[in-house]
Design an enzyme around this catalytic site. Structure first.
Site, PDB file in Angstrom:
ATOM      1  N   ALA A   1       0.814  -1.301   0.022  1.00  0.00           N
ATOM      2  CA  ALA A   1       0.128  -0.020  -0.010  1.00  0.00           C
ATOM      3  C   ALA A   1       0.889   1.183   0.107  1.00  0.00           C
ATOM      4  O   ALA A   1       0.518   2.262  -0.517  1.00  0.00           O
ATOM      5  CB  ALA A   1      -0.927   0.214   1.273  1.00  0.00           C
ATOM      6  N   SER A   2       1.933   1.238   0.546  1.00  0.00           N
ATOM      7  CA  SER A   2       2.824   2.532   0.884  1.00  0.00           C
ATOM      8  C   SER A   2       3.641   2.811  -0.483  1.00  0.00           C
ATOM      9  O   SER A   2       4.206   4.106  -0.322  1.00  0.00           O
ATOM     10  CB  SER A   2       3.727   2.277   2.124  1.00  0.00           C
ATOM     11  OG  SER A   2       4.865   1.450   1.915  1.00  0.00           O
TER      12      SER A   2
ATOM     13  N   ARG B   1       4.545   3.743  -4.572  1.00  0.00           N
ATOM     14  CA  ARG B   1       4.069   4.594  -5.470  1.00  0.00           C
ATOM     15  C   ARG B   1       3.099   3.927  -6.312  1.00  0.00           C
ATOM     16  O   ARG B   1       1.836   4.684  -6.353  1.00  0.00           O
ATOM     17  CB  ARG B   1       5.226   4.904  -6.626  1.00  0.00           C
ATOM     18  CG  ARG B   1       6.307   5.988  -5.988  1.00  0.00           C
ATOM     19  CD  ARG B   1       7.590   6.335  -7.134  1.00  0.00           C
ATOM     20  NE  ARG B   1       8.138   5.183  -7.613  1.00  0.00           N
ATOM     21  CZ  ARG B   1       9.071   4.578  -6.955  1.00  0.00           C
ATOM     22  NH1 ARG B   1       9.549   4.999  -5.670  1.00  0.00           N
ATOM     23  NH2 ARG B   1       9.638   3.411  -7.346  1.00  0.00           N
TER      24      ARG B   1
ATOM     25  N   THR C   1       3.695  -7.268 -10.795  1.00  0.00           N
ATOM     26  CA  THR C   1       5.192  -7.485 -10.146  1.00  0.00           C
ATOM     27  C   THR C   1       5.753  -7.738 -11.392  1.00  0.00           C
ATOM     28  O   THR C   1       5.794  -8.674 -12.127  1.00  0.00           O
ATOM     29  CB  THR C   1       4.864  -8.498  -8.965  1.00  0.00           C
ATOM     30  OG1 THR C   1       4.171  -8.127  -8.088  1.00  0.00           O
ATOM     31  CG2 THR C   1       6.610  -8.810  -8.523  1.00  0.00           C
TER      32      THR C   1
ATOM     33  N   MET D   1       0.363  -3.150 -17.516  1.00  0.00           N
ATOM     34  CA  MET D   1      -1.142  -3.169 -17.735  1.00  0.00           C
ATOM     35  C   MET D   1      -1.784  -2.010 -18.691  1.00  0.00           C
ATOM     36  O   MET D   1      -3.114  -2.086 -18.717  1.00  0.00           O
ATOM     37  CB  MET D   1      -1.389  -2.977 -16.406  1.00  0.00           C
ATOM     38  CG  MET D   1      -0.961  -4.093 -15.197  1.00  0.00           C
ATOM     39  SD  MET D   1      -2.285  -5.534 -15.371  1.00  0.00           S
ATOM     40  CE  MET D   1      -1.401  -6.429 -14.171  1.00  0.00           C
TER      41      MET D   1
ATOM     42  N   HIS E   1      13.687   3.964 -17.026  1.00  0.00           N
ATOM     43  CA  HIS E   1      12.648   4.167 -15.954  1.00  0.00           C
ATOM     44  C   HIS E   1      13.215   4.972 -14.673  1.00  0.00           C
ATOM     45  O   HIS E   1      14.485   5.256 -15.109  1.00  0.00           O
ATOM     46  CB  HIS E   1      12.303   2.639 -15.394  1.00  0.00           C
ATOM     47  CG  HIS E   1      11.323   1.970 -16.006  1.00  0.00           C
ATOM     48  ND1 HIS E   1      11.698   1.192 -17.080  1.00  0.00           N
ATOM     49  CD2 HIS E   1       9.886   1.747 -15.790  1.00  0.00           C
ATOM     50  CE1 HIS E   1      10.685   0.616 -17.648  1.00  0.00           C
ATOM     51  NE2 HIS E   1       9.479   1.008 -16.785  1.00  0.00           N
TER      52      HIS E   1
ATOM     53  N   LYS F   1      13.923   2.047  -9.739  1.00  0.00           N
ATOM     54  CA  LYS F   1      13.684   0.730 -10.256  1.00  0.00           C
ATOM     55  C   LYS F   1      14.734  -0.337  -9.969  1.00  0.00           C
ATOM     56  O   LYS F   1      15.709   0.135 -10.329  1.00  0.00           O
ATOM     57  CB  LYS F   1      13.266   0.709 -11.790  1.00  0.00           C
ATOM     58  CG  LYS F   1      12.808  -0.436 -12.338  1.00  0.00           C
ATOM     59  CD  LYS F   1      11.963  -0.377 -13.526  1.00  0.00           C
ATOM     60  CE  LYS F   1      11.623  -1.907 -14.020  1.00  0.00           C
ATOM     61  NZ  LYS F   1      10.308  -2.231 -13.244  1.00  0.00           N
TER      62      LYS F   1
END
Length: 269
Positions: free
Chosen positions: A12-13, A15, A102, A128, A158, A162
């Protein structure tokens, strides 16, 4: 409201985690019913909206994924390979759709998802977004149309946070090019040249990774022959495109038979 699918966000935390939370809470097609973080994280026990610096959302951050999944119809997971494998088993136990964004998963880790996919829907993709998945299909078609007089290079960029390279999207593009040529990527991949490497081997598919600043995602597929070049390009400027695609996958998976799907299935490409 209860007929609207409930979504759990893992990591959840991060980006992407925070972008996914915003995307789900802004949607009228889904409900945020849970958020998961690793044990010991500062957010555990807090309302996730407050933890993100905003208004309360009425959802408390937990380190118990199975408890969260038990109240959901889908899990959206952009974490790390080892965590994703754990979540896959738990999501299958809860019969949740498991959307996996992932990256950095090995072939062995991807194969390890198979048992879970026999009991629940898994939608896994290195990217996605609609645009990237169209680029994948174009790459396959162009590679099939051109012979080995055209060298193929995949160049990706990126942000400097990353941790894996090449990116999952770059590998998707490499796989598409190899499939178009009727070869296995493992047999022709050439990654990160350095030093005296000798001449480029005919038929190889090269990969190059750029890391810097806050680049969201940039991918070029270069087809280069004597006297001409073809460049297929996708530039992502907003991480929200990935979150919207992941939510679309979570909604698409509702009512589908168990199995291992990708965004080509979701988008009908």
């Amino acid at each position: 409201m209860t007929h609207i699918p409930g979504i759990v966000i893992t990591g959840a935390s991060g980006r992407m985690g925070q972008m996914l939370i915003k995307t789900v809470t802004d949607s009228d097609q889904a409900r945020l019913v849970g958020v998961v973080e690793r044990k010991g994280h500062d957010w555990i026990g807090q309302d996730v909206g407050r933890a993100m610096g905003g208004q309360a959302l009425g959802v408390t951050v937990t380190d118990d994924p199975l408890e969260a999944f038990a109240h959901a119809q889908a899990v959206i997971d952009f974490t790390a390979p080892e965590a994703t494998l754990e979540f896959a088993a738990l999501a299958a136990q809860a019969r949740c759709v498991h959307v996996i964004g992932t990256t950095g998963m090995t072939d062995e880790q991807i194969a390890a998802l198979e048992p879970a996919s026999r009991h629940a829907v898994i939608v896994r993709a290195g990217n996605m977004s609609l645009g990237v998945n169209l680029l994948v299909q174009l790459t396959k078609k162009v590679a099939a149309a051109l012979d080995e007089d055209f060298d193929i290079e995949v160049i990706e960029g990126h942000h400097h946070h990353k941790v894996d390279a090449p990116s999952g999207t770059a590998l998707m593009l490499g796989e598409a090019a190899a499939e178009g040529r009727g070869v296995k990527l493992a047999d022709v991949a050439d990654r990160g040249r350095d030093g005296i490497t000798g001449a480029r081997k005919r038929g190889d598919i090269g990969f190059h990774a750029i890391r810097g600043g806050d680049i969201v995602g940039e991918h070029d597929v270069l087809f280069a022959a004597p006297g001409e070049r073809i460049v297929l390009r996708h530039l992502a400027t907003d991480r929200a495109i990935f979150a919207r695609g992941a939510l679309k996958a979570a909604l698409w998976g509702q009512g589908k038979d168990p199995g291992h799907y990708d965004m080509v299935d979701v988008l009908g490409l």
